[in-house]
Structures are given as structure tokens and as C-alpha cells.
Design a protein around this motif. Sequence first.
Motif, PDB file in Angstrom:
ATOM      1  N   LEU A 137      19.558  12.958  47.020  1.00 40.25           N
ATOM      2  CA  LEU A 137      18.682  12.673  48.096  1.00 40.25           C
ATOM      3  C   LEU A 137      17.844  13.817  48.652  1.00 40.25           C
ATOM      4  N   ARG A 138      16.481  13.241  48.516  1.00 44.68           N
ATOM      5  CA  ARG A 138      15.450  14.363  48.617  1.00 44.68           C
ATOM      6  C   ARG A 138      15.098  14.404  50.370  1.00 44.68           C
ATOM      7  N   SER A 139      14.947  15.634  50.845  1.00 48.61           N
ATOM      8  CA  SER A 139      14.802  15.821  52.296  1.00 48.61           C
ATOM      9  C   SER A 139      13.653  15.018  52.743  1.00 48.61           C
ATOM     10  N   TYR A 140      12.416  14.639  52.047  1.00 46.33           N
ATOM     11  CA  TYR A 140      11.195  13.994  52.321  1.00 46.33           C
ATOM     12  C   TYR A 140      11.409  12.588  52.345  1.00 46.33           C
ATOM     13  N   GLY A 141      12.764  12.064  51.706  1.00 47.15           N
ATOM     14  CA  GLY A 141      12.851  10.605  51.601  1.00 47.15           C
ATOM     15  C   GLY A 141      13.248  10.213  50.000  1.00 47.15           C
ATOM     16  N   GLY A 152      16.277  22.229  47.958  1.00 44.78           N
ATOM     17  CA  GLY A 152      16.594  21.823  49.402  1.00 44.78           C
ATOM     18  C   GLY A 152      16.953  20.346  49.156  1.00 44.78           C
ATOM     19  N   SER A 153      17.084  19.680  47.983  1.00 45.48           N
ATOM     20  CA  SER A 153      17.672  18.275  47.999  1.00 45.48           C
ATOM     21  C   SER A 153      19.123  18.229  48.224  1.00 45.48           C
ATOM     22  N   LEU A 154      19.868  17.206  48.511  1.00 44.47           N
ATOM     23  CA  LEU A 154      21.048  17.022  48.623  1.00 44.47           C
ATOM     24  C   LEU A 154      21.811  16.434  47.418  1.00 44.47           C
TER      25      LEU A 154
END
Length: 222
Positions: free
Chosen positions: A125-129, A160-162
Motif C-alpha cells: 500500500l503506497r502512501s500516495y495511493g 515509506g510504503s506499507l
Amino acid sequence: MTVDSPVPLASAADLAAGQFADLVRDYAPAALDQLMVEATRQCEGIAGRRLAPFTAVPESHRAQGIDPDEYTEATGLPMDIQGTLGRSYADALGPGEQVRHCWLNEFAPRYPEMWTYANLKVTILRSYGGSQSVATASLIGAEPDSGHVWFSLGTFLPIGSLIRVTYDGGYTTVPADLARACKLLAASLVLGEIDPAGTQFGHDRGVLTAQAETILSTYQRS
């Protein structure tokens, strides 16, 4: 209510066949099975990690940093066609920005040859969508001795991705010392129920627990 029912580190038959048979002679089979489950969970609590086989454990990790040696512009080595395509895609995504590694929380602290992983599923899951389920072919591992999962070059995994993972694992062959610790703790639990004063059976609950803790100290996280 869901019942906690792991495969115990030692069976009821193991306990009843040994030196603690006198302690459990009056236990019903179902109660004895539950006792071994409780002793197994107590072993895991002392060790601070999963030991018995488990299924679909969920974890989340934050993608942090990358090794400078893995920057895509840092090598001129020849590659096979899969490596060439992966590097080409990684270059298009931006060199030096894609994470390659993740470490699962649960792995074999000892005897990795007795540990088995299965059904590893990874979602980014990427922080910017946006999100992505990572295909098994894009993963190397998990490694039983470390929990290391290595993402193939070209996986779109920005810092920074989850990283969400689920997986099965655990000791499918139980080391003998873990089975011993489980029996010791099971005997200690029984004594706490039927002979808390320690006067009837000639077993010292404190000694049994200390012996189990000594064994399990070698499985604790360092």
C-alpha cells in the motif's frame, strides 16, 4: 467463539507416557489435550515468539531505506532476460528509490531445517495511493533462518510504503527440547491445580518451570 487450537509442541500421549503420568491419570482426554495447548502457548509466551505451526498470521511493515549496493546504476554485470527486464523497469521507476527487503517477525531461532513457511501473501500500500498484490514469482524467500523476504528487482515498492503480509509457518518437526519444555510446563500447570502445596506427588512446580524456562531461553529473541 473461536477456539484456540494449535498443534501442541507435545501431545497428551507424550505427557501421559512419561514421568508425569501420575499427575494426569484422572484427566479426561479432552481436558488433557487442552492442557497441552495451554502449555504450548505458555512456551511461546516465555520465548516471545511463535513456535507451534500457525496459519494466516498477519503482519505489517514499513518499507525503509535500501542498501546502496542495490541501486540500479551500481552494477554493470551481465543479466539473464528476467534480470534485464527487471532492471529496465526499475530504471524507469527511478534508481535508488525501490525497497528490496522485508523481514517477517516469525522465523526459526534454532533448527531452521525443521521450520516450514507456506502461503506467503504480500500486499503493498503506497502512501500516495494505490495498492498491489505481489506475485509469488516476484519474491525470493521467506528464509526460515531469518524470515527474510527479498523482492525482485523492478518491484514497485517505494520507501515509506506499507507492506502487509500473511503467511503460515512454524516447526512442523518439533525440536526435542521444545517438546520437553512443553511437558515440563504442562506438569507445572497440573500441579498448580491439584497439588499447589507440593506435598502429594514429589514434584516441585518451581523446579519444573525453571527447567522449562532454561530451555526456552535459547529460543528467545536476542
